[in-house]
Design a protein around this motif. Structure first.
Motif, short mmCIF file in Angstrom:
data_model
loop_
_atom_site.label_atom_id
_atom_site.label_comp_id
_atom_site.label_asym_id
_atom_site.label_seq_id
_atom_site.Cartn_x
_atom_site.Cartn_y
_atom_site.Cartn_z
N GLU A 1 0.82 -1.22 0.00
CA GLU A 1 0.00 0.00 0.00
C GLU A 1 0.86 1.27 0.00
N ASN A 2 1.79 1.35 0.94
CA ASN A 2 2.60 2.55 1.10
C ASN A 2 4.10 2.25 1.10
N PRO A 3 4.62 1.76 0.00
CA PRO A 3 6.05 1.42 0.01
C PRO A 3 6.92 2.68 -0.02
N GLU A 4 8.07 2.63 0.68
CA GLU A 4 9.02 3.74 0.59
C GLU A 4 9.92 3.55 -0.62
N TRP A 5 10.10 2.30 -1.03
CA TRP A 5 10.91 1.96 -2.19
C TRP A 5 10.07 1.11 -3.13
N LEU A 6 10.24 1.37 -4.43
CA LEU A 6 9.51 0.58 -5.41
C LEU A 6 10.51 -0.15 -6.31
N PHE A 7 10.33 -1.45 -6.43
CA PHE A 7 11.17 -2.24 -7.33
C PHE A 7 10.35 -2.62 -8.54
N HIS A 8 10.98 -2.63 -9.71
CA HIS A 8 10.32 -3.12 -10.92
C HIS A 8 11.16 -4.23 -11.49
N ILE A 9 10.52 -5.34 -11.83
CA ILE A 9 11.24 -6.40 -12.55
C ILE A 9 10.55 -6.57 -13.89
N GLU A 10 11.32 -6.49 -14.96
CA GLU A 10 10.74 -6.61 -16.30
C GLU A 10 11.51 -7.62 -17.13
N GLN A 11 10.79 -8.25 -18.04
CA GLN A 11 11.43 -9.22 -18.94
C GLN A 11 11.73 -8.54 -20.27
N LEU A 12 12.98 -8.66 -20.70
CA LEU A 12 13.38 -8.09 -21.99
C LEU A 12 13.98 -9.20 -22.81
N GLY A 13 13.21 -9.78 -23.70
CA GLY A 13 13.68 -10.97 -24.43
C GLY A 13 13.94 -12.06 -23.41
N PRO A 14 15.14 -12.67 -23.46
CA PRO A 14 15.43 -13.76 -22.52
C PRO A 14 15.86 -13.27 -21.14
N GLU A 15 16.05 -11.95 -21.03
CA GLU A 15 16.67 -11.40 -19.82
C GLU A 15 15.65 -10.78 -18.86
N TYR A 16 15.97 -10.81 -17.55
CA TYR A 16 15.19 -10.05 -16.57
C TYR A 16 16.02 -8.85 -16.14
N VAL A 17 15.34 -7.72 -15.91
CA VAL A 17 16.03 -6.54 -15.39
C VAL A 17 15.29 -6.06 -14.15
N VAL A 18 16.05 -5.75 -13.08
CA VAL A 18 15.44 -5.23 -11.85
C VAL A 18 15.95 -3.81 -11.62
#
Ligand SMILES: C[S@@+](CC[C@H](N)C(=O)[O-])C[C@H]1O[C@@H](n2cnc3c(N)ncnc32)[C@H](O)[C@@H]1O
Length: 327
Positions: free
Chosen positions: A118-135
């Motif tokens: 609900e109220n995070p101080e930090w936000l992480f995003h994980i996305e898939q780019l082709g075969p790779e994951y990026v955080v």
């Protein structure tokens, strides 16, 4: 890494790339996921500013790891010292919830941080780019835009030709203008672009052929307490313009209805304007023109065409957005 909203084809990526170019020489990479932009930019303040300015940008954060294996990202996560025992959330547009959960668990056990959706101080995003994951991570989280308060009908002075604030903001951002620089909209109407540029910290100047429209535009600007900016009445398609220098230009040209253009066609207005503006725009600076796609805005010999985008409006109107750069 920047995560974009997905409603248009080429504009979200173009806007983000333009903003990165505005502030740095960092490289921008197009990715197989059209909603994710990867850049070599590492300056957190600039990443946050770009995410804040971008009409289509939902998140901007520093890359903490990338690999084809989640376990390898988790093992080698590059996190700041200040991230411990803090509240965070993991989000994604492209991977399963279970993968977000796996990353969340790992962050918890590695650092003692706490999940708070609900109220995070930090936000992480994980996305898939082709075969790779990026955080990537950010302290800012998602921003909220108040588009509704600035929509054409909500402003004091309204004309049917007024454009929506989101499109106006993109047009300003494509011009690569920075805070404190002079931004010009030479066919400003109800001041849609000037409101956005002023809110982003530019010195904004507008021109309109009609005095009553120039006054109305100023009324709209004042509503947002932007009283240091100005709108003048002049003909932007003829020389000389009452200006010595501007740093960037963006505009939505009149579509040639004789009543509002002194009988000139859109093509004549556009060419006349590009000719007069070339004298006040420094070399390498940008001029963005939105026009019907039936008209060419290649510019004259004083401009290079940088890019072009198209927006379908209805059967008989597709808008083109052409970005020109002064040679
Ligand atoms: C398409 S409208 C701009 C709409 C504006 N973007 C908005 O959101 O309200 C074009 C404007 O250009 C003005 N105009 C037409 N010919 C002009 C000229 N030669 N010089 C300056 N302004 C002109 C018209 O009065 C009109 O307000």
């Amino acid at each position: 890494m920047f995560v974009l909203s997905g409603e248009e084809l080429t504009l979200p990526f173009a806007e983000t790339r333009a903003l990165i170019e505005t502030y740095s020489n960092a490289e921008t990479t197009a990715t197989p996921n059209s909603r994710v932009v990867i850049s070599s930019l590492r300056d957190t303040a600039l990443i946050e500013r770009i995410a804040e300015r971008g009409a289509y940008c939902r998140f901007g954060g520093l890359v903490a790891g990338r690999s084809i294996k989640i376990e390898s990202i988790i093992k080698n996560l590059d996190l700041p010292k200040s991230f411990s025992q803090q509240k965070f959330a993991v989000r994604s547009n492209s991977v399963d919830r279970s993968i977000c959960g796996e990353l969340g668990q790992a962050l918890k056990s590695k650092t003692g941080a706490l999940v708070d959706l609900e109220n995070p101080e930090w936000l992480f995003h994980i996305e898939q780019l082709g075969p790779e994951y990026v955080v990537a991570y950010s302290r800012r989280g998602y921003k909220e835009f108040s588009w509704k308060a600035r929509r054409p009908r909500a402003r004091r002075f309204f004309l049917p030709s007024a454009i929506y604030p989101k499109l106006a903001r993109v047009l300003v951002n494509l011009s690569r203008v920075k805070e404190g620089e002079i931004f010009l909209d030479p066919f400003c109407g109800t001041a849609s672009l000037l409101i956005e540029s002023s809110l982003m910290g530019m010195e904004s100047i507008g021109i309109d052929l009609k005095r009553w429209i120039a006054r109305g535009g100023l009324l709209n600007l004042k509503e947002f307490r932007l009283e240091f900016d100005s709108i003048m009445r002049a003909d932007s398609s003829s020389k000389p313009l009452p200006l010595n220098r501007v740093d960037a230009i963006s505009t939505d040209v009149p579509y040639g209805r004789a009543s509002s253009t002194l009988g000139k066609t859109t093509g004549q207005i556009l060419n006349g304007f590009l000719d007069s503006i070339a004298d006040v725009l420094p070399q390498q600076r940008h001029c963005v023109v939105m026009h019907p796609d039936s008209i060419s805005a290649e510019g004259n010999s004083k401009f290079d065409k940088v890019e072009e985008h198209f927006l379908y409006v209805h059967r008989s109107l597709t808008r083109a957005i052409t970005v020109l750069r002064r040679k």
